[in-house]
Design a protein around this motif. Structure first.
Motif, mmCIF file in Angstrom:
data_model
loop_
_atom_site.group_PDB
_atom_site.id
_atom_site.type_symbol
_atom_site.label_atom_id
_atom_site.label_comp_id
_atom_site.label_asym_id
_atom_site.label_seq_id
_atom_site.Cartn_x
_atom_site.Cartn_y
_atom_site.Cartn_z
ATOM 1 N N TYR A 1 0.820 -1.210 0.000
ATOM 2 C CA TYR A 1 0.000 0.000 0.000
ATOM 3 C C TYR A 1 0.855 1.260 0.000
ATOM 4 N N TYR A 2 0.419 2.240 -0.775
ATOM 5 C CA TYR A 2 0.912 3.607 -0.626
ATOM 6 C C TYR A 2 -0.297 4.474 -0.289
ATOM 7 N N LEU A 3 -0.252 5.174 0.847
ATOM 8 C CA LEU A 3 -1.386 5.967 1.312
ATOM 9 C C LEU A 3 -0.967 7.428 1.460
ATOM 10 N N GLU A 4 -1.889 8.342 1.200
ATOM 11 C CA GLU A 4 -1.621 9.757 1.443
ATOM 12 C C GLU A 4 -2.922 10.462 1.809
ATOM 13 N N HIS A 5 -2.766 11.559 2.551
ATOM 14 C CA HIS A 5 -3.898 12.395 2.987
ATOM 15 C C HIS A 5 -4.991 11.559 3.661
ATOM 16 N N CYS A 6 -4.581 10.759 4.622
ATOM 17 C CA CYS A 6 -5.535 9.942 5.352
ATOM 18 C C CYS A 6 -4.955 9.607 6.726
ATOM 19 N N ARG A 7 -5.748 8.956 7.550
ATOM 20 C CA ARG A 7 -5.327 8.540 8.881
ATOM 21 C C ARG A 7 -5.473 7.027 8.999
ATOM 22 N N VAL A 8 -4.431 6.372 9.471
ATOM 23 C CA VAL A 8 -4.469 4.923 9.680
ATOM 24 C C VAL A 8 -4.756 4.675 11.156
#
Length: 325
Positions: free
Chosen positions: A21-28
């Protein structure tokens, strides 16, 4: 409850896991016992589940945050994660940001690592001649994998990627004839660089991008170079996962400098970069892919050609081979 949950998360071997996964502009975060990421919206927050038992690497890009509870579950599932810049590069977590080429990861610390492969690795690593033999073994495997992928991949065949082109066939034959006789790693690296240059020229000609010059600068504006940098970081993530699972520290390189941080990650990533990342970067640039489309193209190719499986096989075989030298 966590300990019981951890046992069920070890059912899928890392070499068989499907997701990166590559994630941006979010909260895990953790929601209802599951790791999720969410984006705030006007009407309601939108949540997506991350199947951590089937995930190898998570890259957290711009505008991301992660909770301690999520980190705990990720570590329990042996998921490797790191913080990166936009598009997955440069990797920031654990590095001096003034040196974005240095690779370090935040490693899960929830369990002890195996010792078998590290002990085998150390039996040969302190002998320069034995290290050189394993470096040559890596080159053999890298070339064999490239030939296999380029022969089987339909997308690459549609662009006429093949080793039967006269100039490329000549370069490969010359490399095969010469790399076995190289007296030290430095000369082997120079020979490898010549072959990689030939591959760049071949890929550029096949995708009508003549005049291409390789540039590793993260600020480079050329799309093919951007995709090469991006795809290489994805390969580094797979390599780091492989080495962590096998319990071999990144400092015990056989090709790249012994004092270079993360050097063995580069060695292992090189096994697949030319076969998958290089041609797909040029094809994606030619077809006008966006960054996300290129990333998906690479991840699909990694899965299709069992790149992580191949890394595990090569590193395990190298450890056994080196210990018997």
């Amino acid at each position: 409850m966590l300990a019981k949950h951890d046992l069920s998360l070890k059912d899928i071997l890392h070499s068989k896991r499907a997701n990166l996964y590559y994630l941006e502009h979010c909260r895990v975060m953790v929601k209802d016992g599951r790791v999720v990421f969410y984006e705030a919206a006007k009407d309601e927050n939108r949540y997506w589940n991350i199947p951590i038992a089937n995930t190898t690497v998570i890259l957290l890009g711009n505008g991301t945050s992660i909770t301690q509870a999520a980190v705990r579950l990720l570590c329990g599932a042996s998921v490797m994660f790191g913080f990166s810049g936009g598009g997955g590069t440069p990797l920031l977590a654990g590095t001096d940001t003034k040196k974005p080429s240095d690779i370090e990861w935040l490693l899960p610390q929830s369990e002890y690592r195996p010792t078998e492969y590290l002990q085998q690795w150390l039996r040969f690593w302190f002998d320069a001649n034995k290290r050189l033999q394993i470096a040559k073994y890596f080159q053999e495997q890298r070339l064999a994998y490239l030939a296999k992928v380029w022969k089987e991949d339909k997308t690459l065949r549609s662009y006429d990627f093949g080793l039967d082109e006269m100039s490329l066939e000549k370069a490969f034959k010359q490399y095969h004839n010469e790399f076995g006789a190289m007296p030290d790693v430095n000369k082997l690296l120079l020979l490898e660089a010549r072959l990689t240059t030939a591959l760049y020229a071949f890929a550029a000609s096949r995708t009508k991008q003549n005049g291409f010059t390789r540039n590793h600068d993260p600020k480079e504006t050329d799309i093919a170079n951007q995709f090469l940098n991006h795809g290489n970081y994805l390969a580094y993530g797979l390599a780091a996962t492989c080495l962590w699972v096998l319990g071999i520290p990144h400092g015990f390189a056989v090709m790249h400098g012994k004092t270079r941080r993360g050097a063995l990650v580069f060695d292992v990533a090189d096994l697949i970069k030319d076969a998958i990342v290089l041609p797909n970067a040029f094809i994606a640039a030619h077809e006008g892919d966006k960054e996300q489309e290129f990333r998906q193209r690479c991840l699909q190719a990694f899965t299709q050609h069992e790149a992580l499986d191949f890394m595990f096989d090569c590193v395990q075989a190298a450890a056994i081979k080196g210990a018997s030298l």
